[in-house]
Design a protein around this motif. Structure first.
Motif, PDB file in Angstrom:
ATOM      1  N   PHE A 113       0.882   5.921  -3.971  1.00 16.29           N
ATOM      2  CA  PHE A 113       2.291   5.646  -4.296  1.00 16.29           C
ATOM      3  C   PHE A 113       2.886   6.652  -5.279  1.00 16.29           C
ATOM      4  N   LYS A 114       2.130   7.705  -5.557  1.00 14.46           N
ATOM      5  CA  LYS A 114       2.609   8.759  -6.476  1.00 14.46           C
ATOM      6  C   LYS A 114       3.128   8.146  -7.790  1.00 14.46           C
ATOM      7  N   ILE A 115       2.264   7.321  -8.364  1.00 10.28           N
ATOM      8  CA  ILE A 115       2.611   6.666  -9.629  1.00 10.28           C
ATOM      9  C   ILE A 115       2.339   7.662 -10.761  1.00 10.28           C
ATOM     10  N   PRO A 116       3.283   7.852 -11.683  1.00 11.99           N
ATOM     11  CA  PRO A 116       3.035   8.820 -12.766  1.00 11.99           C
ATOM     12  C   PRO A 116       1.834   8.400 -13.627  1.00 11.99           C
ATOM     13  N   ILE A 117       1.154   9.388 -14.204  1.00 13.52           N
ATOM     14  CA  ILE A 117      -0.012   9.090 -15.039  1.00 13.52           C
ATOM     15  C   ILE A 117       0.432   8.467 -16.367  1.00 13.52           C
ATOM     16  N   ASN A 118       1.412   9.102 -17.003  1.00 11.85           N
ATOM     17  CA  ASN A 118       1.936   8.543 -18.259  1.00 11.85           C
ATOM     18  C   ASN A 118       3.127   7.654 -17.931  1.00 11.85           C
ATOM     19  N   LEU A 119       2.904   6.348 -18.125  1.00 10.83           N
ATOM     20  CA  LEU A 119       3.909   5.381 -17.673  1.00 10.83           C
ATOM     21  C   LEU A 119       4.675   4.788 -18.850  1.00 10.83           C
ATOM     22  N   ASN A 120       5.914   4.400 -18.609  1.00 14.62           N
ATOM     23  CA  ASN A 120       6.623   3.556 -19.570  1.00 14.62           C
ATOM     24  C   ASN A 120       7.422   2.518 -18.787  1.00 14.62           C
ATOM     25  N   GLU A 121       8.203   1.703 -19.492  1.00 11.31           N
ATOM     26  CA  GLU A 121       8.849   0.571 -18.813  1.00 11.31           C
ATOM     27  C   GLU A 121       9.949   1.000 -17.846  1.00 11.31           C
ATOM     28  N   ASP A 122      10.329   2.291 -17.856  1.00 11.25           N
ATOM     29  CA  ASP A 122      11.371   2.744 -16.930  1.00 11.25           C
ATOM     30  C   ASP A 122      10.830   3.651 -15.841  1.00 11.25           C
ATOM     31  N   SER A 131      11.292  11.165   2.273  1.00 14.46           N
ATOM     32  CA  SER A 131       9.966  11.793   2.403  1.00 14.46           C
ATOM     33  C   SER A 131       9.104  11.036   3.412  1.00 14.46           C
ATOM     34  N   ASP A 132       7.992  11.665   3.815  1.00 15.98           N
ATOM     35  CA  ASP A 132       7.070  11.020   4.772  1.00 15.98           C
ATOM     36  C   ASP A 132       6.528   9.713   4.211  1.00 15.98           C
ATOM     37  N   ILE A 133       6.193   9.710   2.919  1.00 18.33           N
ATOM     38  CA  ILE A 133       5.605   8.491   2.343  1.00 18.33           C
ATOM     39  C   ILE A 133       6.655   7.365   2.311  1.00 18.33           C
ATOM     40  N   ALA A 134       7.926   7.728   2.049  1.00 17.84           N
ATOM     41  CA  ALA A 134       8.978   6.683   2.052  1.00 17.84           C
ATOM     42  C   ALA A 134       9.113   6.106   3.460  1.00 17.84           C
ATOM     43  N   ASN A 135       9.065   6.983   4.474  1.00 18.22           N
ATOM     44  CA  ASN A 135       9.186   6.490   5.854  1.00 18.22           C
ATOM     45  C   ASN A 135       7.974   5.656   6.248  1.00 18.22           C
ATOM     46  N   LEU A 136       6.807   6.037   5.723  1.00 20.57           N
ATOM     47  CA  LEU A 136       5.613   5.212   5.986  1.00 20.57           C
ATOM     48  C   LEU A 136       5.796   3.827   5.352  1.00 20.57           C
ATOM     49  N   LEU A 137       6.271   3.826   4.115  1.00 22.33           N
ATOM     50  CA  LEU A 137       6.451   2.535   3.421  1.00 22.33           C
ATOM     51  C   LEU A 137       7.482   1.655   4.129  1.00 22.33           C
ATOM     52  N   ARG A 138       8.510   2.278   4.699  1.00 28.96           N
ATOM     53  CA  ARG A 138       9.552   1.494   5.392  1.00 28.96           C
ATOM     54  C   ARG A 138       8.954   0.662   6.518  1.00 28.96           C
ATOM     55  N   ILE A 139       7.977   1.248   7.241  1.00 33.65           N
ATOM     56  CA  ILE A 139       7.469   0.508   8.407  1.00 33.65           C
ATOM     57  C   ILE A 139       6.122  -0.187   8.115  1.00 33.65           C
ATOM     58  N   THR A 140       5.737  -0.195   6.844  1.00 36.22           N
ATOM     59  CA  THR A 140       4.488  -0.875   6.480  1.00 36.22           C
ATOM     60  C   THR A 140       4.690  -2.393   6.472  1.00 36.22           C
ATOM     61  N   SER A 141       3.741  -3.126   7.051  1.00 33.66           N
ATOM     62  CA  SER A 141       3.867  -4.591   7.092  1.00 33.66           C
ATOM     63  C   SER A 141       3.228  -5.258   5.880  1.00 33.66           C
ATOM     64  N   LEU A 142       2.143  -4.642   5.384  1.00 34.99           N
ATOM     65  CA  LEU A 142       1.413  -5.299   4.302  1.00 34.99           C
ATOM     66  C   LEU A 142       0.781  -4.249   3.390  1.00 34.99           C
ATOM     67  N   ILE A 143       0.884  -4.504   2.075  1.00 36.99           N
ATOM     68  CA  ILE A 143       0.183  -3.645   1.105  1.00 36.99           C
ATOM     69  C   ILE A 143      -0.876  -4.515   0.429  1.00 36.99           C
ATOM     70  N   ILE A 144      -2.119  -4.014   0.416  1.00 32.34           N
ATOM     71  CA  ILE A 144      -3.199  -4.728  -0.279  1.00 32.34           C
ATOM     72  C   ILE A 144      -3.624  -3.852  -1.459  1.00 32.34           C
ATOM     73  N   TRP A 145      -3.635  -4.426  -2.658  1.00 36.31           N
ATOM     74  CA  TRP A 145      -3.944  -3.641  -3.875  1.00 36.31           C
ATOM     75  C   TRP A 145      -5.090  -4.356  -4.595  1.00 36.31           C
ATOM     76  N   ASP A 146      -6.306  -3.802  -4.458  1.00 38.27           N
ATOM     77  CA  ASP A 146      -7.488  -4.446  -5.040  1.00 38.27           C
ATOM     78  C   ASP A 146      -7.699  -4.003  -6.492  1.00 38.27           C
ATOM     79  N   GLU A 147      -8.433  -4.825  -7.241  1.00 36.56           N
ATOM     80  CA  GLU A 147      -8.743  -4.544  -8.663  1.00 36.56           C
ATOM     81  C   GLU A 147      -7.466  -4.317  -9.469  1.00 36.56           C
TER      82      GLU A 147
END
Ligand SMILES: Nc1ncnc2c1ncn2[C@@H]1O[C@H](COP(=O)(O)OP(=O)(O)OP(=O)(O)O)[C@@H](O)[C@H]1O
Length: 521
Positions: A113-122, A131-147
């Motif tokens: 998900f291209k999450i920044p390494i140094n994060l803050n509340e914004d 982008s390709d990843i945005a188009n992939l996310l648009r048609i994704t039915s389910l996201i599973i996030w372990d741990e």
């Protein structure tokens, strides 16, 4: 013949989508028919809840809470196969590289998900709407996030904001619903180590966890309680013993051992788990984990499921140095090249001279290889970066050194799904993201560390059969003792060496459990 529409053409060119649709649906359907009938009642009810949410296409946030062995991975597999066999897209991610290897098509959440390494509340993810990843996310039915519990809540919040943002142009409702109306399932165990907050207080750590996020109120918590690892594949004679051990571990994880406490409790360890006092108890611990190492180290699989664990890096380093020095063979020394990055903080010669090469070489940072790396053929090492997840080479993968070249190191994988595969590790340039350093620098080094011993935090997610826990100092944060003790499945595989503040062998140690993280479960 009709022309294909624009959407189909752009989807066909999107490699990320192609990759997610490349599964053989017939094979998956056969596998699904088998898996669905083996689900337990509680797994089945969770499966039905999640599939119903996917079918309704109105979003949904779930948290599957279950300790190790309750069948979370089995459930992720069944959900993924069910939907993929129908041509739907399921994105499997995990908070750590090691956990992502257990999932089919798994990636770390940060890289997917291209999450920044140094994060803050914004923070938001670096995903452009076209982008390709945005188009992939648009048609994704389910996201599973372990741990999920090991990651800072800002990571989930960044994904929530990003998905709302990129889906809003198509659907106005997307901005109202969490994760832009996607169905997302988190899994994990809040008894384990929570997000690492450098120099953070108890409150900082608890409030960084997913259960303190604004998203938590939207999360439906589903529980798995039956230990499938005990039911499947264990011999009847062992079951009672494993069960008692598993219950003791859970009590430690929930802070129920050692009387009432809020935060830190002193607990007494059973004698049979302790290394007894002797002239050299550290040597006894090493011998328990690596018996007759000088005779056995060449045996296949000897290093595969063994490790010495300690809370802090300095102790880990001492044990690794000690074992490396007695290990036979010639040492090869690799020195890194460290340079300061030109940035706003370093604008003149005075500043540059403050950070001399010697100073940079002396920096020892978590997750970054040391300037001075000494290796021998045959020693176990740990990879410190995700370099090829598809082939099992991620941050935390353990390997054994096969040969030591000048430009590459040949090594064999000894953990995860790709055991036995050989690979060549090159030097890479790493830029530490440690917020405590007021400047940026680069280190070019092999992303490896010797791993006869490793920190408890690094061991989270590893499955081991023999563990020596060296508590020269007690654990210092929530879940560390539970994570260290629960790396093994049976008590025969575990020994502890506990020292008191005078360096004498003792049988008592601290357990730290921030009970407030369980309140909302
Ligand atoms: N319904 C089931 N039928 C058959 N085997 C199962 C079932 N559920 C789980 N198992 C098996 O039980 C074992 C433990 O399950 P699994 O690895 O999914 O648990 P987990 O919660 O992911 O554990 P951990 O967090 O330690 O990885 C595995 O061998 C798995 O294949």
């Amino acid at each position: 013949m009709p022309y294909p529409d624009d959407d189909s053409i752009s989807s066909a060119k999107n490699l990320l989508i192609n990759e997610e649709l490349a599964y053989n649906r017939h094979d998956l359907l056969d596998e699904f028919k088998h898996l669905i009938i083996t689900l337990t009642d509680e797994q089945r009810s969770i499966f039905d809840d999640i599939i119903l949410a996917v079918r309704k296409k109105k979003g949904g946030v779930f948290f599957v809470y279950g300790y190790g062995g309750t069948g979370k991975t089995f459930l992720w597999k069944t959900l993924s196969i069910a939907l993929r066999s129908e041509g739907e897209i399921v994105l499997n991610v995990a908070s750590s590289g090691i956990a992502s290897l257990l999932l089919t098509g798994g990636r770390t959440a940060h890289s997917r998900f291209k999450i920044p390494i140094n994060l803050n509340e914004d923070s938001i993810c670096t995903i452009k709407p076209d982008s390709d990843i945005a188009n992939l996310l648009r048609i994704t039915s389910l996201i599973i996030w372990d741990e999920a519990p090991m990651v800072h809540k800002h990571a989930f919040e960044a994904l929530d904001r990003t998905l709302k943002d990129i889906f809003t142009c198509q659907d106005k409702m997307a901005s109202q619903l969490p994760f832009g109306e996607k169905v997302i399932v988190f899994g994990g165990d809040f008894r384990q180590i929570l997000p690492v907050v450098p120099n953070g207080s108890r409150q900082d750590i608890v409030s960084s966890s997913l259960s303190s996020s604004y998203l938590w109120t939207k999360c439906k918590v589903l529980k798995l309680t039956k230990n499938m690892r005990l039911t499947i594949g264990s011999e009847a004679s062992n079951i009672q013993e494993i069960k008692t051990f598993a219950e003791w571990l859970l009590d430690i994880g929930e802070g129920k051992v050692g009387g009432f406490s809020d935060g830190e409790a002193i607990i007494h360890m059973p004698d049979d788990l302790l290394i007894a006092d002797s002239l050299d108890p550290v040597s006894d611990l090493i011998d328990f984990v690596y018996p007759s190492i000088l005779e056995n180290f060449k045996k296949e699989g000897f290093f595969q499921e063994r490790a010495i664990l300690a809370p802090k890096n300095e102790v880990v380093q001492d044990i690794n140095d000690r074992l490396l020095s007695i290990f036979p063979g010639e040492e090869k020394e690799y020195l890194s090249s460290d340079t300061i990055c030109q940035s706003g903080y370093v604008h003149d010669n005075l500043h540059e001279s403050l950070y001399s090469p010697d100073f940079l070489n002396g920096l020892k940072l978590s997750g970054v290889p040391n300037h001075h790396l000494v290796l021998k053929v045959g020693v176990p090492v740990m990879l410190l970066r995700n370099i090829d997840q598809k082939n099992g080479l991620c941050n935390g993968t353990r390997l054994k050194v096969i040969s030591l070249g000048n430009r590459v190191i040949e090594a064999e994988i000894i953990s995860g799904n790709n055991i036995g595969n050989r690979t060549f590790i090159p030097r890479i340039t790493l830029t530490p993201s440690d917020k405590n350093i007021p400047f940026k620098f680069q280190r070019r080094q092999f992303p490896l560390a010797v791993c006869f011993a490793m920190t408890i935090n690094k061991s989270q997610g590893q499955s081991l059969s023999r563990v020596g826990l060296y508590l020269k100092e007690p654990v210092f944060t929530h879940g560390q003792l539970y994570v260290a003790l629960s790396r093994v499945k049976s008590r025969q595989g575990l020994k502890l060496l506990i020292l008191d503040k005078y360096g004498k062998v003792t049988n008592q140690t601290s357990n730290i459990v921030y009970k407030e993280v369980f309140n909302s479960l």
